[in-house]
Design a protein around this motif. Sequence first.
Motif, PDB file in Angstrom:
ATOM      1  N   PRO A  98       0.830  -1.216   0.000  1.00 30.06           N
ATOM      2  CA  PRO A  98       0.000   0.000   0.000  1.00 30.06           C
ATOM      3  C   PRO A  98       0.864   1.265   0.000  1.00 30.06           C
ATOM      4  CG  PRO A  98      -0.181  -1.155   2.100  1.00 30.06           C
ATOM      5  CD  PRO A  98       0.765  -1.936   1.275  1.00 30.06           C
ATOM      6  N   GLY A  99       1.531   1.517  -1.104  1.00 35.26           N
ATOM      7  CA  GLY A  99       2.419   2.677  -1.237  1.00 35.26           C
ATOM      8  C   GLY A  99       3.875   2.248  -1.252  1.00 35.26           C
ATOM      9  N   ALA A 100       4.741   3.225  -1.565  1.00 37.11           N
ATOM     10  CA  ALA A 100       6.191   2.945  -1.576  1.00 37.11           C
ATOM     11  C   ALA A 100       6.759   3.029  -0.161  1.00 37.11           C
ATOM     12  CB  ALA A 100       6.899   3.940  -2.499  1.00 37.11           C
ATOM     13  N   LYS A 101       5.977   3.526   0.775  1.00 39.46           N
ATOM     14  CA  LYS A 101       6.481   3.684   2.143  1.00 39.46           C
ATOM     15  C   LYS A 101       6.563   2.367   2.926  1.00 39.46           C
ATOM     16  CE  LYS A 101       5.410   7.396   4.805  1.00 39.46           C
ATOM     17  NZ  LYS A 101       4.413   8.258   5.498  1.00 39.46           N
ATOM     18  N   PRO A 102       5.533   1.510   2.902  1.00 37.49           N
ATOM     19  CA  PRO A 102       5.589   0.308   3.747  1.00 37.49           C
ATOM     20  C   PRO A 102       6.836  -0.574   3.561  1.00 37.49           C
ATOM     21  CG  PRO A 102       3.375   0.609   2.909  1.00 37.49           C
ATOM     22  CD  PRO A 102       4.227   1.638   2.224  1.00 37.49           C
ATOM     23  N   PRO A 103       7.367  -0.743   2.342  1.00 34.71           N
ATOM     24  CA  PRO A 103       8.559  -1.608   2.272  1.00 34.71           C
ATOM     25  C   PRO A 103       9.754  -1.081   3.073  1.00 34.71           C
ATOM     26  CG  PRO A 103       7.997  -0.742   0.067  1.00 34.71           C
ATOM     27  CD  PRO A 103       6.873  -0.387   0.988  1.00 34.71           C
ATOM     28  N   ILE A 104       9.768   0.223   3.389  1.00 34.07           N
ATOM     29  CA  ILE A 104      10.907   0.770   4.158  1.00 34.07           C
ATOM     30  C   ILE A 104      10.976   0.077   5.519  1.00 34.07           C
ATOM     31  CG2 ILE A 104      11.848   2.843   5.270  1.00 34.07           C
ATOM     32  CD1 ILE A 104      10.422   4.483   3.020  1.00 34.07           C
ATOM     33  N   GLY A 105       9.877   0.130   6.255  1.00 35.35           N
ATOM     34  CA  GLY A 105       9.865  -0.485   7.584  1.00 35.35           C
ATOM     35  C   GLY A 105       9.866  -2.001   7.506  1.00 35.35           C
ATOM     36  N   LEU A 170      19.305   4.251  -0.532  1.00 31.26           N
ATOM     37  CA  LEU A 170      19.634   5.265  -1.536  1.00 31.26           C
ATOM     38  C   LEU A 170      18.323   5.838  -2.049  1.00 31.26           C
ATOM     39  CD1 LEU A 170      22.303   3.327  -3.640  1.00 31.26           C
ATOM     40  CD2 LEU A 170      22.741   4.951  -1.790  1.00 31.26           C
ATOM     41  N   ASN A 171      18.333   7.100  -2.449  1.00 32.70           N
ATOM     42  CA  ASN A 171      17.092   7.711  -2.945  1.00 32.70           C
ATOM     43  C   ASN A 171      17.420   8.778  -3.990  1.00 32.70           C
ATOM     44  OD1 ASN A 171      14.849  10.189  -1.562  1.00 32.70           O
ATOM     45  ND2 ASN A 171      14.391   8.697  -3.128  1.00 32.70           N
ATOM     46  N   PHE A 172      17.287   8.381  -5.240  1.00 35.60           N
ATOM     47  CA  PHE A 172      17.477   9.308  -6.367  1.00 35.60           C
ATOM     48  C   PHE A 172      16.295   9.176  -7.306  1.00 35.60           C
ATOM     49  CE2 PHE A 172      21.888   7.954  -5.312  1.00 35.60           C
ATOM     50  CZ  PHE A 172      22.326   9.164  -4.810  1.00 35.60           C
ATOM     51  N   VAL A 238       2.992   4.482  -7.687  1.00 37.42           N
ATOM     52  CA  VAL A 238       2.195   5.411  -8.505  1.00 37.42           C
ATOM     53  C   VAL A 238       2.020   6.790  -7.861  1.00 37.42           C
ATOM     54  CG1 VAL A 238       0.831   3.539  -9.534  1.00 37.42           C
ATOM     55  CG2 VAL A 238      -0.041   4.708  -7.496  1.00 37.42           C
ATOM     56  N   SER A 239       2.432   6.938  -6.596  1.00 37.56           N
ATOM     57  CA  SER A 239       2.079   8.159  -5.856  1.00 37.56           C
ATOM     58  C   SER A 239       2.562   9.430  -6.538  1.00 37.56           C
ATOM     59  CB  SER A 239       2.663   8.107  -4.447  1.00 37.56           C
ATOM     60  OG  SER A 239       2.091   7.047  -3.744  1.00 37.56           O
ATOM     61  N   LYS A 240       3.802   9.415  -6.994  1.00 39.56           N
ATOM     62  CA  LYS A 240       4.383  10.649  -7.531  1.00 39.56           C
ATOM     63  C   LYS A 240       4.219  10.699  -9.052  1.00 39.56           C
ATOM     64  CE  LYS A 240       5.902  10.759  -3.275  1.00 39.56           C
ATOM     65  NZ  LYS A 240       5.486  11.629  -2.210  1.00 39.56           N
ATOM     66  N   SER A 241       4.538   9.614  -9.750  1.00 39.67           N
ATOM     67  CA  SER A 241       4.508   9.629 -11.220  1.00 39.67           C
ATOM     68  C   SER A 241       3.121   9.943 -11.755  1.00 39.67           C
ATOM     69  CB  SER A 241       4.933   8.274 -11.780  1.00 39.67           C
ATOM     70  OG  SER A 241       6.239   7.963 -11.378  1.00 39.67           O
TER      71      SER A 241
HETATM   72  C1  LIG Z   1      11.555   9.225  -0.882  1.00 39.91           C
HETATM   73  C2  LIG Z   1      10.178   8.747  -0.655  1.00 39.91           C
HETATM   74  N1  LIG Z   1       9.952   7.425  -0.549  1.00 39.91           N
HETATM   75  C3  LIG Z   1       8.725   6.939  -0.327  1.00 39.91           C
HETATM   76  C4  LIG Z   1       7.648   7.780  -0.215  1.00 39.91           C
HETATM   77  C5  LIG Z   1       6.292   7.197   0.078  1.00 39.91           C
HETATM   78  O1  LIG Z   1       5.511   7.128  -1.043  1.00 39.91           O
HETATM   79  P1  LIG Z   1       4.034   6.513  -0.959  1.00 39.91           P
HETATM   80  O2  LIG Z   1       3.100   7.650  -0.802  1.00 39.91           O
HETATM   81  O3  LIG Z   1       3.858   5.792  -2.260  1.00 39.91           O
HETATM   82  O4  LIG Z   1       3.970   5.568   0.188  1.00 39.91           O
HETATM   83  C6  LIG Z   1       7.830   9.166  -0.326  1.00 39.91           C
HETATM   84  C7  LIG Z   1       6.680  10.081  -0.159  1.00 39.91           C
HETATM   85  O5  LIG Z   1       6.806  11.251   0.075  1.00 39.91           O
HETATM   86  C8  LIG Z   1       9.123   9.660  -0.548  1.00 39.91           C
HETATM   87  O6  LIG Z   1       9.366  10.964  -0.641  1.00 39.91           O
END
Ligand SMILES: Cc1ncc(COP(=O)(O)O)c(C=O)c1O
Length: 432
Positions: A98-105, A170-172, A238-241
């Motif tokens: 559910p978003g790109a955020k959950p895989p971080i944790g 990394l984040n680019f 898909v959140s940003k693109s």
């Molecule tokens: C670098 C980075 N990674 C992940 C996310 C999370 O994206 P999502 O909304 O798809 O969970 C963000 C959202 O601001 C972000 O800036």
Amino acid sequence: MGLYSKKSERIDTENAFKIGPQIRSIEEQGEKVIKCNLGEPDFPVPEFIKEEVKRQLDLDNTHYCDSQGILSLRKAIANHFSETRGIQATPERIVVFPGAKPPIGLCQQTYCDPGDEVIYPSPGFPIYESFIQYVGAKPIPVHLKEEKNFTLSGEDIDSAISQKTKMIFLNFPSNPTGGVASPDQLQDIATVIQKRCSEEVRVFSDEVYEDILFDGSRHHSIISCPGMEKITVLVSGVSKSFSWTGGRIGWALFPTVEEAEIFKNLNINYFSCIPPYNQEGARIALESPLRHDAIHNMVETFQARRDLVVDGLNTIKGIHCQKPKGAFYVFPNIGGVCEDLGVVEAFQSLPPNIRQRTSPATLFQMFLLFTYQVATMDRKSFGRIGSEHLHFLRLSIATDTESLKKGVKRIATASLDREGFRRFIEKKEHLY
Ligand SMILES: Cc1ncc(COP(=O)(O)O)c(C=O)c1O
């Protein structure tokens, strides 16, 4: 025994969400706030995606589905990653979240034990640092230097790696600096990682801004460097693109099918599955040729706003701001304003318990919000460790052009308002 676990006290947050109630309280008093705090494009979701989601709802595609992500979407992601990164991605190695955020944790919980070290950029997306402390790992920030254009080199990573390194984030293009990486720079970082780390170390390449690049530049990924596919977790969504933050669809490509299975099981435990009608929308977002125009139009607008805001900020005495090459943020140095307005002085005279919770950049951020109704983010919202005396703000340019023009004007006026700042501090409210 207390109510909350020790662990729960260690998790931090993403302040961009946390200041929402403060903004609402100001707006309830009749003032309109210019919102340069949130990281979400201010465009509607492209029509062709909306149509597909509506069609799926009408088909009653509204039930539980594959916890790993529906196969048609995973195939589309695998094709997209293979074509754009020059790798051979397979749907079996992909998991939808559910978003790109959950895989971080979830990655930190899966790959790290207490005491393991996690390397991440600072300033960087705050959730990296937040989770490191939660899982009991040791945060190893790599401080990106303004004088080096906030770039990250192999040498920087080399000095952060130890025998305990377990993950490297990394984040680019980068949030909050807008920095991007060239193929040479990525190869330099990859060479160091391969030389110094075992194959059990995981590189988490957060590429959620992969489509938002300025001045005609192209996106490059560390996973394209020879040998990196077997240690890299590649993340996007898909959140940003597609300006679709509320769709909550993100994904990760894992080095092995076995790892993907572990994350599928975490999905079963946490979420069961992600809404299938939105996943079909994400599939069409990746597959339709209409995607190119939708992204192009949005990026063109961001680029024009970037130029407007950066040029505007650079005319303000005490502020200087680099031109970001991607994402939709600008990250000005406000050191001069902090000196001229007496912000540093005011910070130093605060009682220690308040000083601990704030910073000069935070005081200026709060002054802008409560006196000038411009919402920005302070430096420590992008990695607390070692950031107390770094005077930066992040402004999101994902807000309409007229508001941005007004916002820059208000910042210019605020930067000269010594008396207003003195009164703000005197009130002793909203200091962090
Ligand atoms: C670098 C980075 N990674 C992940 C996310 C999370 O994206 P999502 O909304 O798809 O969970 C963000 C959202 O601001 C972000 O800036």
